[in-house]
Design a protein around this motif. Structure first.
Motif: not given
Length: 119
Positions: A47-51, A69-79
């Motif tokens: 496990l590297v990173a979680s959100i 680690i981050s997310r864009d809820n509008a795009k349903n994407t985690v980076y």
């Protein structure tokens, strides 16, 4: 059901940067947490990173200060932004999501994207 697809892997020199993306489709509203794992040849999956959906993040000690680690809820994407890459970061990176619906827990995995860091 949720489907996950990773992208952004590749070959990079030590000290360089990459950004991995994980696009989710399907019943994305059921997702309660997301993460990035990695697996190097001959090693356990790590496990590297979680959100969480609340925005709380956690990192394995070896990547703290270098990965985000981050997310864009509008795009349903985690980076996963990876900076100051080291050869020991070389691995296949997998996107993971945990879903919860009708009082049942589900786990989803992406197909993986390869990251190679050269010396």
């Amino acid at each position: 059901q949720v489907q996950l697809k990773e992208s952004g892997g590749g070959l990079v020199q030590a000290g360089g940067s990459l950004r991995l993306s994980c696009a989710a489709s399907g019943s994305t509203y059921t997702i309660v947490a997301s993460a990035w794992y990695r697996q190097a040849p001959g090693k356990e999956r790590e496990l590297v990173a979680s959100i969480s959906n609340g925005g709380d993040t956690n990192y394995v000690d070896s990547v703290k200060g270098r990965f985000t680690i981050s997310r864009d809820n509008a795009k349903n994407t985690v980076y996963l932004q990876m900076n100051s890459l080291k050869p020991e970061d070389t691995a296949v990176y997998y996107c993971y999501a945990r879903g919860y619906e009708h009082y049942k827990e589900y786990e989803y995995w992406g197909q993986g994207t390869r990251v190679t860091v050269s010396s």
